[in-house]
Design a protein around this motif. Structure first.
Motif, PDB file in Angstrom:
ATOM      1  N   LYS A 107      10.681 -35.755  34.151  1.00 31.34           N
ATOM      2  CA  LYS A 107       9.944 -36.767  34.727  1.00 31.34           C
ATOM      3  C   LYS A 107      10.802 -38.001  34.251  1.00 31.34           C
ATOM      4  CE  LYS A 107       5.638 -34.485  35.707  1.00 31.34           C
ATOM      5  NZ  LYS A 107       4.153 -34.474  35.366  1.00 31.34           N
ATOM      6  N   SER A 108      11.114 -38.821  35.240  1.00 31.70           N
ATOM      7  CA  SER A 108      11.669 -39.979  34.674  1.00 31.70           C
ATOM      8  C   SER A 108      10.847 -40.837  33.847  1.00 31.70           C
ATOM      9  CB  SER A 108      11.873 -41.168  36.020  1.00 31.70           C
ATOM     10  OG  SER A 108      11.047 -41.482  36.640  1.00 31.70           O
ATOM     11  N   GLY A 109       9.566 -40.948  33.978  1.00 32.41           N
ATOM     12  CA  GLY A 109       8.807 -41.560  33.159  1.00 32.41           C
ATOM     13  C   GLY A 109       8.603 -41.255  31.549  1.00 32.41           C
ATOM     14  N   ASP A 110       9.366 -39.927  31.028  1.00 32.59           N
ATOM     15  CA  ASP A 110       9.240 -39.402  30.324  1.00 32.59           C
ATOM     16  C   ASP A 110      10.850 -39.596  29.593  1.00 32.59           C
ATOM     17  OD1 ASP A 110       6.726 -38.447  29.982  1.00 32.59           O
ATOM     18  OD2 ASP A 110       7.274 -36.689  30.902  1.00 32.59           O
ATOM     19  N   LEU A 111      11.510 -40.251  30.248  1.00 35.02           N
ATOM     20  CA  LEU A 111      13.073 -40.488  29.738  1.00 35.02           C
ATOM     21  C   LEU A 111      13.239 -41.716  29.574  1.00 35.02           C
ATOM     22  CD1 LEU A 111      14.633 -37.980  32.575  1.00 35.02           C
ATOM     23  CD2 LEU A 111      13.863 -37.481  29.873  1.00 35.02           C
ATOM     24  N   SER A 112      14.109 -42.049  28.458  1.00 33.62           N
ATOM     25  CA  SER A 112      14.761 -43.409  28.301  1.00 33.62           C
ATOM     26  C   SER A 112      16.302 -43.207  28.280  1.00 33.62           C
ATOM     27  CB  SER A 112      14.201 -43.899  26.896  1.00 33.62           C
ATOM     28  OG  SER A 112      15.103 -45.001  26.606  1.00 33.62           O
ATOM     29  N   VAL A 113      16.980 -44.100  29.220  1.00 32.95           N
ATOM     30  CA  VAL A 113      18.309 -44.075  29.404  1.00 32.95           C
ATOM     31  C   VAL A 113      18.953 -45.213  28.869  1.00 32.95           C
ATOM     32  CG1 VAL A 113      20.166 -43.802  31.335  1.00 32.95           C
ATOM     33  CG2 VAL A 113      17.793 -42.769  31.656  1.00 32.95           C
ATOM     34  N   ARG A 114      20.030 -44.782  28.278  1.00 29.90           N
ATOM     35  CA  ARG A 114      21.243 -45.980  27.736  1.00 29.90           C
ATOM     36  C   ARG A 114      22.582 -45.629  28.204  1.00 29.90           C
ATOM     37  NH1 ARG A 114      21.356 -45.739  21.492  1.00 29.90           N
ATOM     38  NH2 ARG A 114      22.377 -47.598  21.977  1.00 29.90           N
ATOM     39  N   VAL A 115      23.397 -46.677  28.200  1.00 29.11           N
ATOM     40  CA  VAL A 115      24.678 -46.603  28.662  1.00 29.11           C
ATOM     41  C   VAL A 115      25.374 -47.346  27.712  1.00 29.11           C
ATOM     42  CG1 VAL A 115      26.476 -47.133  30.207  1.00 29.11           C
ATOM     43  CG2 VAL A 115      24.503 -45.823  30.675  1.00 29.11           C
ATOM     44  N   TYR A 116      26.418 -47.183  26.938  1.00 29.43           N
ATOM     45  CA  TYR A 116      27.098 -48.170  26.044  1.00 29.43           C
ATOM     46  C   TYR A 116      28.530 -47.676  25.805  1.00 29.43           C
ATOM     47  CZ  TYR A 116      25.535 -44.457  22.727  1.00 29.43           C
ATOM     48  OH  TYR A 116      25.266 -43.133  22.002  1.00 29.43           O
ATOM     49  N   PRO A 117      29.620 -48.381  25.680  1.00 29.49           N
ATOM     50  CA  PRO A 117      30.868 -48.099  25.373  1.00 29.49           C
ATOM     51  C   PRO A 117      31.076 -47.035  24.029  1.00 29.49           C
ATOM     52  CG  PRO A 117      30.722 -50.428  25.518  1.00 29.49           C
ATOM     53  CD  PRO A 117      29.343 -49.892  25.581  1.00 29.49           C
ATOM     54  N   ARG A 118      31.830 -46.077  24.276  1.00 35.22           N
ATOM     55  CA  ARG A 118      32.090 -45.359  23.342  1.00 35.22           C
ATOM     56  C   ARG A 118      33.019 -45.814  22.074  1.00 35.22           C
ATOM     57  NH1 ARG A 118      35.321 -41.117  20.986  1.00 35.22           N
ATOM     58  NH2 ARG A 118      36.862 -41.138  22.645  1.00 35.22           N
ATOM     59  N   GLU A 119      32.666 -45.774  20.853  1.00 37.59           N
ATOM     60  CA  GLU A 119      33.519 -46.348  19.754  1.00 37.59           C
ATOM     61  C   GLU A 119      34.817 -45.802  19.721  1.00 37.59           C
ATOM     62  OE1 GLU A 119      33.210 -47.202  15.042  1.00 37.59           O
ATOM     63  OE2 GLU A 119      31.409 -46.163  16.057  1.00 37.59           O
ATOM     64  N   GLY A 120      35.811 -46.222  19.831  1.00 39.54           N
ATOM     65  CA  GLY A 120      37.241 -46.076  19.587  1.00 39.54           C
ATOM     66  C   GLY A 120      37.871 -45.884  21.056  1.00 39.54           C
ATOM     67  N   SER A 121      37.117 -46.058  22.135  1.00 42.82           N
ATOM     68  CA  SER A 121      37.684 -46.017  23.555  1.00 42.82           C
ATOM     69  C   SER A 121      37.393 -47.274  24.291  1.00 42.82           C
ATOM     70  CB  SER A 121      37.430 -44.781  24.152  1.00 42.82           C
ATOM     71  OG  SER A 121      37.710 -44.708  25.547  1.00 42.82           O
ATOM     72  N   GLN A 124      36.045 -45.111  27.838  1.00 43.23           N
ATOM     73  CA  GLN A 124      34.895 -44.285  28.238  1.00 43.23           C
ATOM     74  C   GLN A 124      33.497 -45.125  27.799  1.00 43.23           C
ATOM     75  OE1 GLN A 124      35.940 -41.071  25.654  1.00 43.23           O
ATOM     76  NE2 GLN A 124      37.879 -40.793  26.491  1.00 43.23           N
ATOM     77  N   HIS A 125      32.618 -44.343  28.498  1.00 40.19           N
ATOM     78  CA  HIS A 125      31.170 -44.787  27.931  1.00 40.19           C
ATOM     79  C   HIS A 125      30.168 -43.869  27.894  1.00 40.19           C
ATOM     80  CE1 HIS A 125      32.576 -48.532  29.826  1.00 40.19           C
ATOM     81  NE2 HIS A 125      31.178 -49.189  29.563  1.00 40.19           N
ATOM     82  N   VAL A 126      29.103 -43.824  27.163  1.00 37.52           N
ATOM     83  CA  VAL A 126      28.231 -42.569  26.612  1.00 37.52           C
ATOM     84  C   VAL A 126      26.921 -42.980  27.605  1.00 37.52           C
ATOM     85  CG1 VAL A 126      26.750 -41.813  25.022  1.00 37.52           C
ATOM     86  CG2 VAL A 126      29.260 -42.635  24.513  1.00 37.52           C
ATOM     87  N   ILE A 127      26.480 -41.954  28.105  1.00 30.03           N
ATOM     88  CA  ILE A 127      25.123 -42.078  28.900  1.00 30.03           C
ATOM     89  C   ILE A 127      24.247 -41.102  28.102  1.00 30.03           C
ATOM     90  CG2 ILE A 127      24.129 -41.336  30.991  1.00 30.03           C
ATOM     91  CD1 ILE A 127      26.795 -41.682  32.363  1.00 30.03           C
ATOM     92  N   GLU A 128      23.323 -41.782  27.593  1.00 24.08           N
ATOM     93  CA  GLU A 128      22.424 -41.141  26.696  1.00 24.08           C
ATOM     94  C   GLU A 128      20.899 -40.947  27.207  1.00 24.08           C
ATOM     95  OE1 GLU A 128      20.423 -42.710  22.507  1.00 24.08           O
ATOM     96  OE2 GLU A 128      22.349 -42.373  22.209  1.00 24.08           O
ATOM     97  N   VAL A 129      20.489 -39.885  27.615  1.00 19.85           N
ATOM     98  CA  VAL A 129      19.178 -39.637  28.265  1.00 19.85           C
ATOM     99  C   VAL A 129      18.043 -39.139  26.974  1.00 19.85           C
ATOM    100  CG1 VAL A 129      17.720 -38.501  29.990  1.00 19.85           C
ATOM    101  CG2 VAL A 129      20.175 -39.310  30.214  1.00 19.85           C
ATOM    102  N   ASN A 130      17.151 -39.892  26.470  1.00 18.09           N
ATOM    103  CA  ASN A 130      16.246 -39.712  25.522  1.00 18.09           C
ATOM    104  C   ASN A 130      15.007 -38.916  25.963  1.00 18.09           C
ATOM    105  OD1 ASN A 130      17.605 -40.603  22.885  1.00 18.09           O
ATOM    106  ND2 ASN A 130      17.877 -42.122  24.090  1.00 18.09           N
ATOM    107  N   ASN A 131      14.645 -37.849  25.762  1.00 19.42           N
ATOM    108  CA  ASN A 131      13.214 -37.281  26.083  1.00 19.42           C
ATOM    109  C   ASN A 131      12.044 -38.041  25.164  1.00 19.42           C
ATOM    110  OD1 ASN A 131      10.969 -36.089  26.586  1.00 19.42           O
ATOM    111  ND2 ASN A 131      11.717 -33.839  26.204  1.00 19.42           N
ATOM    112  N   VAL A 132      11.179 -39.079  25.662  1.00 18.18           N
ATOM    113  CA  VAL A 132      10.401 -39.594  24.785  1.00 18.18           C
ATOM    114  C   VAL A 132       8.813 -38.835  25.410  1.00 18.18           C
ATOM    115  CG1 VAL A 132      11.564 -41.691  24.796  1.00 18.18           C
ATOM    116  CG2 VAL A 132       9.811 -41.315  26.842  1.00 18.18           C
TER     117      VAL A 132
END
Length: 249
Positions: A107-121, A124-132
């Motif tokens: 459920k979206s309420g249980d997730l935290s989403v981050r987007v940030y540039p990948r180091e060294g590129s 490219q970007h990293v999409i990080e979905v954390n289950n909280v």
């Protein structure tokens, strides 16, 4: 010839002697009765003492049993605690199994989403979905991503990245509590000239189960060039997500 004469004095003496003997006999009987009385009393007292002792023993035995019950109860509580019955609630951490995740979409309420540039590129970007949340949950194989202009009123022309083909296997990508699902997108794999009007990435963590209203928007900054972008599958590390991204298209 001698003649017997009745003497009242002699008769009185004889009568007195007989009465004395009778009283002595009665006294002996009384004495016997009295001595028999204490014996009976002793026997009765002994019986009473035995009964009292039996009662005391029974009370002691009962007390001992009660103590045993208390100790057993204590042992049962300790055992329950050691077996983790309360920790199973503590499993209040929740269910962390993959099988649970397969049956329970995130459920979206249980997730935290981050987007940030990948180091060294630079592309490219990293999409990080954390289950909280407290339990494992399942995501689609990859996030639903589109690239467009933040101020556009119509996003039908947004660019969608290529993804790996030939998907199959588990019904979902499982994400445990306090862990992340990671995907990597390359906006311009070839480094060639691309469109410059894109300044926003729109990310929906699970395109299979979540409504579009749960989409989150992330600014990309100026001077971004987008050309044939590629998106990989969810993986547990950035390195694995990069490898998956390279298989897209």
């Amino acid at each position: 010839m001698n003649t017997f004469r009745f003497r009242p004095a002699a008769l009185a003496a004889a009568t007195t002697a007989v009465l004395a003997l009778a009283l002595t006999a009665c006294g002996g009987d009384d004495t016997g009765t009295k001595s028999a009385g204490p014996a009976n009393e002793a026997a009765s007292a002994g019986a009473s003492t035995d009964a009292s002792q039996s009662t005391t023993d029974a009370t002691t035995t009962s007390t001992g049993k009660t103590g045993g019950t208390t100790q057993n109860t204590g042992a049962a509580k300790t055992g329950a605690s050691k077996t983790g019955t309360s920790n199973g609630g503590t499993k209040a951490g929740g269910d962390t199994s993959d099988s649970y995740a397969y049956k329970h979409p995130c459920k979206s309420g249980d997730l935290s989403v981050r987007v940030y540039p990948r180091e060294g590129s630079s592309t490219q970007h990293v999409i990080e979905v954390n289950n909280v949340g407290a339990n494992s949950c399942g995501l689609s194989y990859y996030p639903q991503v589109s690239l467009g202009a933040a101020n556009a009123s119509d996003h039908s022309s947004d660019i969608r990245p290529a993804v790996p083909g030939g998907l199959g296997g588990a019904p979902a990508y499982p994400v445990g509590p306090k862990t992340a699902a990671i995907a990597v997108i390359d906006l311009n794999p070839s480094g060639a000239n691309g469109v410059t009007w894109v300044d926003e990435m729109n990310v929906l963590a699970d395109g299979d189960h979540m409504p579009n209203a749960d989409t989150q928007n992330f600014g990309l900054g100026p001077d971004v060039k987008v050309n044939n972008p590629k998106l990989g599958l969810y993986r547990s590390t950035v390195a694995d997500a990069v490898s998956s991204m390279k298989q897209a298209g």
